[in-house]
Design a protein around this motif. Structure first.
Motif, mmCIF file in Angstrom:
data_model
loop_
_atom_site.group_PDB
_atom_site.id
_atom_site.type_symbol
_atom_site.label_atom_id
_atom_site.label_comp_id
_atom_site.label_asym_id
_atom_site.label_seq_id
_atom_site.Cartn_x
_atom_site.Cartn_y
_atom_site.Cartn_z
ATOM 1 N N ALA A 268 -2.196 5.630 -3.919
ATOM 2 C CA ALA A 268 -1.454 4.616 -4.669
ATOM 3 C C ALA A 268 -0.357 4.112 -3.744
ATOM 4 N N ASP A 269 -0.538 2.910 -3.225
ATOM 5 C CA ASP A 269 0.322 2.407 -2.154
ATOM 6 C C ASP A 269 1.224 1.295 -2.672
ATOM 7 N N PHE A 270 2.531 1.605 -2.750
ATOM 8 C CA PHE A 270 3.533 0.626 -3.173
ATOM 9 C C PHE A 270 4.459 0.269 -2.010
ATOM 10 N N SER A 271 3.994 0.411 -0.789
ATOM 11 C CA SER A 271 4.819 0.115 0.383
ATOM 12 C C SER A 271 5.244 -1.354 0.371
ATOM 13 N N GLY A 292 -4.796 11.196 -3.812
ATOM 14 C CA GLY A 292 -4.314 10.968 -2.458
ATOM 15 C C GLY A 292 -2.801 10.959 -2.409
ATOM 16 N N ALA A 293 -2.256 10.039 -1.639
ATOM 17 C CA ALA A 293 -0.812 9.960 -1.442
ATOM 18 C C ALA A 293 -0.207 8.844 -2.283
ATOM 19 N N PHE A 294 1.030 9.062 -2.688
ATOM 20 C CA PHE A 294 1.833 8.045 -3.375
ATOM 21 C C PHE A 294 2.816 7.493 -2.346
ATOM 22 N N SER A 315 0.260 13.910 -2.612
ATOM 23 C CA SER A 315 1.406 14.038 -1.726
ATOM 24 C C SER A 315 2.288 12.810 -1.912
ATOM 25 N N ILE A 316 3.503 12.880 -1.363
ATOM 26 C CA ILE A 316 4.459 11.785 -1.462
ATOM 27 C C ILE A 316 4.812 11.327 -0.054
ATOM 28 N N LEU A 340 4.632 13.872 3.219
ATOM 29 C CA LEU A 340 4.046 13.469 4.488
ATOM 30 C C LEU A 340 4.859 12.312 5.048
ATOM 31 N N ALA A 341 5.310 12.460 6.295
ATOM 32 C CA ALA A 341 6.118 11.412 6.934
ATOM 33 C C ALA A 341 7.255 10.972 6.019
ATOM 34 N N ALA A 342 7.933 11.960 5.437
ATOM 35 C CA ALA A 342 8.986 11.703 4.458
ATOM 36 C C ALA A 342 10.092 12.742 4.640
#
Length: 447
Positions: A268-271, A292-294, A315-316, A340-342
């Motif tokens: 779920a990609d809100f970038s 997956g990743a948020f 993951s976040i 991840l990368a956070a």
């Protein structure tokens, strides 16, 4: 067949006199209609003008909707249609194209066309429907069964698009489309079933995008879309089932985004997304499942609350600049596998948790679970000191709430002193070495 220069119509290869039944039903044909009838069996695109059809009256570019219906349905006296179906471009379609309940084993391609009335395809069974670049006052296609794709790329639609209960065997693609129905649902696709992807990349929509209960076989992609339904629900996708990714990168939404109970096996990609609903829950992912990743990073901004109550995230991936404002984060019973990368330090993540204010949303005055889950995740990632710091902060906040709940001042004083004592001696039991230091101090003092 080819397009004539400067909008010149195609010259028919046969005349309408070879089909006398058309004269009885429709009388004299326009030049555009004659070209369509003459070339119906060839299977190439009839571009009868240059660019989109004008919305002002040009009789040479007029094609009656009844004639298109007549050709699509076929019959003993109707010109045989090519297997590729009907493919028109640059014409004005006059009247209502009513195909409700029809079974049409051909593709329908009406590109860059101007429609006088809303096409009706309720309960129709077709192959691929393409309305790319066309201008329509709406589309009524409840329970449509399209075995191929439904294409409305760069279409301009000034009324509601209704796809309730529709089934699409391929993709739903509305990239670059403009939908304008500002006070209601611009796209009503409740219980929609799409075997492929639903793509709204660059779509501009005034009104609600409604996909409650939809089933999408691959991605739901709203990359760089603009959706405007201020003070209401702009994206209604409660209970949506997405078998790919949910993409709202660089999407701009004025209004609430409802994804309660959504199921996303991918990311779920809100970038870079901007969601504006001040004073309300702007992004609601309560009870959603994201395997997956948020993603919430790259200058994403939520003007309003982000609610992840009861959500399950693989993951976040976020950054502090994209976190909601203090009081605008709800994380009760939210579970996630890691970061991840956070940011993973206790200081940064405690700042993240401090943005919760349960009382603002009429809930309990403190949620211990977000602190306990954060501590567990940090421990699993090998950050034992950060884990301990988070648990100490949880105890401190929980005891402060307990003191504030006490009814009598004597009990408040007792709880305050016991709280201070536990903090000074063992840091609420999280740092037992502190107690050893105190024992050594008193032993030395006594000696």
């Amino acid at each position: 067949m080819g397009a004539g220069a400067g909008g010149t119509l195609i010259t028919p290869v046969s005349g309408p006199a070879s089909h006398p039944d058309l004269d009885r039903h429709f009388g004299p044909l326009t030049r555009a209609e004659a070209a369509v009838v003459a070339n119906i069996g060839i299977g190439l695109l009839d571009r009868l003008g240059t660019g989109p059809a004008p919305d002002d009256d040009q009789p040479d570019l007029n094609v009656r909707a009844e004639l298109i219906r007549y050709l699509l349905l076929g019959g003993p006296d109707v010109p045989r249609m090519h297997e590729k179906g009907i493919r028109l471009s640059g014409v004005r379609i006059i009247g209502t194209l009513d195909l409700e309940g029809c079974r049409i084993p051909h593709d329908i391609g009406l590109l860059d066309c101007w429609f006088e009335m809303t096409p009706i395809l309720r309960s129709a069974v077709i192959d691929t429907l393409s309305l790319d670049g066309s201008t329509l006052p709406g589309l009524a296609a409840d329970r449509l069964d399209a075995r191929g794709d439904l294409l409305m790329r760069a279409a301009r639609i000034t009324g509601p698009v209704v796809l309730r209960g529709a089934r699409i065997g391929g993709d739903l693609i509305m990239d670059g489309a403009e939908l304008d129905h500002p006070d209601d649902r611009a796209l009503n696709a409740e219980r929609l079933s799409v075997r492929g992807s639903a793509l709204f990349r660059g779509t501009r929509m005034r009104g609600t995008l409604a996909l409650p209960g939809a089933r999408i076989g691959d991605d739901l992609d709203l990359f760089a879309a603009h959706i405007d339904r201020a003070d209401a629900v702009a994206v209604d996708a409660g209970g949506v089932q997405i078998n790919g990714d949910l993409v709202l990168r660089r999407c701009e939404v004025r209004g609430r985004v409802e994804l309660v109970g959504a199921h996303v096996p991918g990311d779920a990609d809100f970038s870079g997304a901007i969601i504006t609903a001040p004073g309300e829950i702007a992004l609601n992912l309560n009870r959603a499942e994201v395997a997956g990743a948020f993603f919430l990073r790259h200058e994403a901004r939520i003007d309003g609350a982000l609610s992840l109550n009861g959500a399950t995230l693989g993951s976040i991936v976020d950054d502090a600049a994209s976190w909601p404002a203090p009081g605008d984060l709800l994380l009760n019973r939210c579970r996630y596998g890691g970061f991840l990368a956070a940011p993973v330090g206790a200081e940064e993540r405690l700042d993240w948790l401090s943005r919760q204010d349960p009382t603002r949303w009429g809930d309990d005055d403190f949620w211990p679970q977000p602190y306990e889950h954060l501590a567990r995740v940090l421990g699993e990632m090998g950050h034992q000191d950060d884990k301990r710091t988070v648990l100490i902060e949880k105890e401190r906040r929980q005891r402060r709430i307990r003191i504030s709940r006490a009814r009598s001042w004597t009990r408040k004083v007792f709880l305050w002193f016991s709280d201070r004592l536990l903090w000074l001696t063992t840091a609420y039991g999280r740092r037992p070495l502190v107690a050893v230091i105190w024992i050594v101090f008193f032993w030395l003092a006594g000696g």
